[in-house]
Design a protein around this motif. Structure first.
Motif, PDB file in Angstrom:
ATOM      1  N   ARG A  24       0.865  -1.071   0.053  1.00 18.51           N
ATOM      2  CA  ARG A  24       0.036   0.097   0.034  1.00 18.51           C
ATOM      3  C   ARG A  24       0.735   1.196   0.033  1.00 18.51           C
ATOM      4  O   ARG A  24       1.841   1.499   0.669  1.00 18.51           O
ATOM      5  N   VAL A  25       0.967   1.798  -0.916  1.00 23.61           N
ATOM      6  CA  VAL A  25       1.733   3.450  -1.239  1.00 23.61           C
ATOM      7  C   VAL A  25       0.710   4.387  -0.927  1.00 23.61           C
ATOM      8  O   VAL A  25      -0.478   4.252  -1.612  1.00 23.61           O
ATOM      9  N   SER A  26       1.179   5.478  -0.603  1.00 26.38           N
ATOM     10  CA  SER A  26       0.369   6.809  -0.478  1.00 26.38           C
ATOM     11  C   SER A  26       1.253   7.978  -0.913  1.00 26.38           C
ATOM     12  O   SER A  26       2.512   8.037  -0.822  1.00 26.38           O
ATOM     13  N   LYS A  27       0.579   8.965  -1.545  1.00 28.18           N
ATOM     14  CA  LYS A  27       1.342  10.165  -2.138  1.00 28.18           C
ATOM     15  C   LYS A  27       0.433  11.137  -1.416  1.00 28.18           C
ATOM     16  O   LYS A  27      -0.548  11.349  -1.336  1.00 28.18           O
ATOM     17  N   VAL A  28       1.174  12.074  -0.968  1.00 29.39           N
ATOM     18  CA  VAL A  28       0.661  13.160  -0.164  1.00 29.39           C
ATOM     19  C   VAL A  28       0.299  14.386  -1.047  1.00 29.39           C
ATOM     20  O   VAL A  28       1.353  14.993  -1.785  1.00 29.39           O
ATOM     21  N   VAL A  29      -0.812  14.618  -1.151  1.00 28.62           N
ATOM     22  CA  VAL A  29      -1.051  15.811  -1.799  1.00 28.62           C
ATOM     23  C   VAL A  29      -1.803  16.872  -1.106  1.00 28.62           C
ATOM     24  O   VAL A  29      -2.038  16.722   0.342  1.00 28.62           O
ATOM     25  N   LYS A  30      -2.377  17.839  -1.778  1.00 32.65           N
ATOM     26  CA  LYS A  30      -2.797  19.101  -1.030  1.00 32.65           C
ATOM     27  C   LYS A  30      -4.224  18.882   0.036  1.00 32.65           C
ATOM     28  O   LYS A  30      -4.250  19.380   1.045  1.00 32.65           O
ATOM     29  N   PHE A  55      -2.260   0.863  -4.523  1.00 38.00           N
ATOM     30  CA  PHE A  55      -1.568  -0.406  -4.309  1.00 38.00           C
ATOM     31  C   PHE A  55      -0.703  -0.827  -5.389  1.00 38.00           C
ATOM     32  O   PHE A  55      -1.027  -0.516  -6.524  1.00 38.00           O
ATOM     33  N   ALA A  56       0.418  -1.388  -5.038  1.00 45.62           N
ATOM     34  CA  ALA A  56       1.577  -1.687  -5.807  1.00 45.62           C
ATOM     35  C   ALA A  56       1.651  -3.116  -5.652  1.00 45.62           C
ATOM     36  O   ALA A  56       1.783  -3.595  -4.975  1.00 45.62           O
ATOM     37  N   ALA A  57       1.338  -3.871  -6.918  1.00 47.97           N
ATOM     38  CA  ALA A  57       1.641  -5.362  -6.940  1.00 47.97           C
ATOM     39  C   ALA A  57       2.660  -5.780  -7.704  1.00 47.97           C
ATOM     40  O   ALA A  57       3.074  -5.205  -8.798  1.00 47.97           O
ATOM     41  N   PHE A  58       3.392  -6.831  -7.389  1.00 48.52           N
ATOM     42  CA  PHE A  58       4.496  -7.302  -7.944  1.00 48.52           C
ATOM     43  C   PHE A  58       4.284  -8.818  -8.379  1.00 48.52           C
ATOM     44  O   PHE A  58       3.917  -9.470  -7.488  1.00 48.52           O
ATOM     45  N   VAL A  59       4.307  -9.192  -9.511  1.00 46.52           N
ATOM     46  CA  VAL A  59       3.635 -10.464 -10.091  1.00 46.52           C
ATOM     47  C   VAL A  59       4.797 -11.172 -10.952  1.00 46.52           C
ATOM     48  O   VAL A  59       5.445 -10.663 -11.737  1.00 46.52           O
ATOM     49  N   VAL A  60       4.753 -12.444 -10.800  1.00 39.65           N
ATOM     50  CA  VAL A  60       5.590 -13.410 -11.608  1.00 39.65           C
ATOM     51  C   VAL A  60       4.710 -14.190 -12.403  1.00 39.65           C
ATOM     52  O   VAL A  60       3.855 -14.762 -11.552  1.00 39.65           O
ATOM     53  N   ILE A  61       4.815 -14.263 -13.578  1.00 35.77           N
ATOM     54  CA  ILE A  61       3.934 -15.302 -14.331  1.00 35.77           C
ATOM     55  C   ILE A  61       4.753 -16.373 -15.358  1.00 35.77           C
ATOM     56  O   ILE A  61       5.802 -15.945 -15.645  1.00 35.77           O
ATOM     57  N   GLY A  62       4.303 -17.503 -15.622  1.00 39.52           N
ATOM     58  CA  GLY A  62       4.897 -18.374 -16.259  1.00 39.52           C
ATOM     59  C   GLY A  62       3.899 -19.721 -16.800  1.00 39.52           C
ATOM     60  O   GLY A  62       2.999 -19.653 -16.204  1.00 39.52           O
ATOM     61  N   ASP A  63       4.585 -20.226 -17.651  1.00 41.15           N
ATOM     62  CA  ASP A  63       3.874 -21.346 -18.263  1.00 41.15           C
ATOM     63  C   ASP A  63       3.929 -22.691 -17.631  1.00 41.15           C
ATOM     64  O   ASP A  63       3.425 -23.822 -18.118  1.00 41.15           O
ATOM     65  N   GLU A  64       5.075 -22.849 -16.890  1.00 40.07           N
ATOM     66  CA  GLU A  64       5.520 -24.141 -16.359  1.00 40.07           C
ATOM     67  C   GLU A  64       6.044 -24.929 -17.346  1.00 40.07           C
ATOM     68  O   GLU A  64       6.269 -26.144 -17.168  1.00 40.07           O
ATOM     69  N   LYS A  65       6.394 -24.324 -18.472  1.00 42.14           N
ATOM     70  CA  LYS A  65       7.301 -24.944 -19.468  1.00 42.14           C
ATOM     71  C   LYS A  65       8.597 -24.281 -19.770  1.00 42.14           C
ATOM     72  O   LYS A  65       8.886 -24.723 -21.023  1.00 42.14           O
ATOM     73  N   GLY A  66       8.902 -23.367 -19.154  1.00 42.28           N
ATOM     74  CA  GLY A  66       9.964 -22.632 -19.372  1.00 42.28           C
ATOM     75  C   GLY A  66       9.845 -21.390 -19.969  1.00 42.28           C
ATOM     76  O   GLY A  66      10.914 -20.546 -20.156  1.00 42.28           O
ATOM     77  N   LYS A  67       8.772 -20.852 -19.820  1.00 45.62           N
ATOM     78  CA  LYS A  67       8.509 -19.320 -20.401  1.00 45.62           C
ATOM     79  C   LYS A  67       8.338 -18.639 -18.737  1.00 45.62           C
ATOM     80  O   LYS A  67       7.342 -19.072 -18.060  1.00 45.62           O
ATOM     81  N   VAL A  68       8.811 -17.573 -18.603  1.00 44.04           N
ATOM     82  CA  VAL A  68       8.510 -16.615 -17.291  1.00 44.04           C
ATOM     83  C   VAL A  68       8.810 -15.246 -17.608  1.00 44.04           C
ATOM     84  O   VAL A  68       9.407 -14.827 -18.353  1.00 44.04           O
ATOM     85  N   GLY A  69       7.979 -14.549 -16.829  1.00 47.47           N
ATOM     86  CA  GLY A  69       8.097 -13.188 -16.995  1.00 47.47           C
ATOM     87  C   GLY A  69       7.839 -12.475 -15.618  1.00 47.47           C
ATOM     88  O   GLY A  69       6.859 -13.008 -14.855  1.00 47.47           O
ATOM     89  N   PHE A  70       8.080 -11.067 -15.431  1.00 53.86           N
ATOM     90  CA  PHE A  70       7.563 -10.397 -14.245  1.00 53.86           C
ATOM     91  C   PHE A  70       7.451  -8.967 -14.320  1.00 53.86           C
ATOM     92  O   PHE A  70       7.763  -8.598 -15.238  1.00 53.86           O
TER      93      PHE A  70
END
Length: 181
Positions: free
Chosen positions: A37-43, A50-65
């Motif tokens: 949970r991130v906040s930005k202070v404004v007037k 919210f900032a989410a960090f995700v890793v995805i893959g096909d379980e066959k050798g391909k992966v990305g984040f």
């Protein structure tokens, strides 16, 4: 008793009201590594997102984040997944494990990955485990040194996996060089 029958009638059987399938045909598994949970202070006060960090893959050798940021967690995860799908990378595997031991460093995080015998399982911490499960590695031993910042650990793990050489390809190259000499 009436409420139970009504709830049973309203349950959808694989489709929602718009006609979409509940289970989308998604060939990738998604691992949410962290949600912050991130906040930005404004007037007028603070803007929360919210900032989410995700890793995805096909379980066959391909992966990305990737990471995504939005006002709600599901939207942040969805954004991260769509950008991660665009940045998938192919990884060399050897059966259910990695071809050889490798050490990689990103920032202050240092990751050591070594192959393991079949049936060992994934012996790894949070960020490394998420990447290994997404790429389809079933047996591996790993150790993280230095910073445990999840972003840097995942990037170091990806750097290590990308540096893996397919041993069969290297042997074939050596044999072809010997034949030409």
């Amino acid at each position: 008793m009436v409420s139970q029958t009504n709830s049973n009638q309203n349950k959808s059987r694989g489709r929602d009201r718009r006609g979409r399938n509940d289970e989308e045909k998604n060939p990738y598994i998604e691992k949410v590594v962290s949600v912050r949970r991130v906040s930005k202070v404004v007037k007028g006060g603070r803007n929360l997102s919210f900032a989410a960090f995700v890793v995805i893959g096909d379980e066959k050798g391909k992966v990305g984040f990737s990471s995504g940021k939005a006002a709600a967690v599901p939207d942040a995860v969805r954004k991260a997944v769509t950008t991660a799908k665009k940045e998938l990378e192919e990884i060399n595997l050897k059966g259910t494990t990695v071809p050889h031991e490798v050490i990689a460093k990103f920032g202050a995080s240092k990751v050591m990955i070594r192959p393991a015998a079949q049936g060992t399982g994934i012996i790894a911490g949070g960020g490394v485990r998420a990447v290994m499960e997404a790429v389809g590695v079933k047996d591996v031993i790993s150790k993280t040194h230095g910073s445990n910042n999840v972003f840097n650990v995942v990037k170091a793990t990806m750097k290590a996996l990308k540096s893996m050489e397919n041993l069969n390809k290297s042997k074939n190259k050596d044999e072809s060089k010997d034949k030409t000499s």
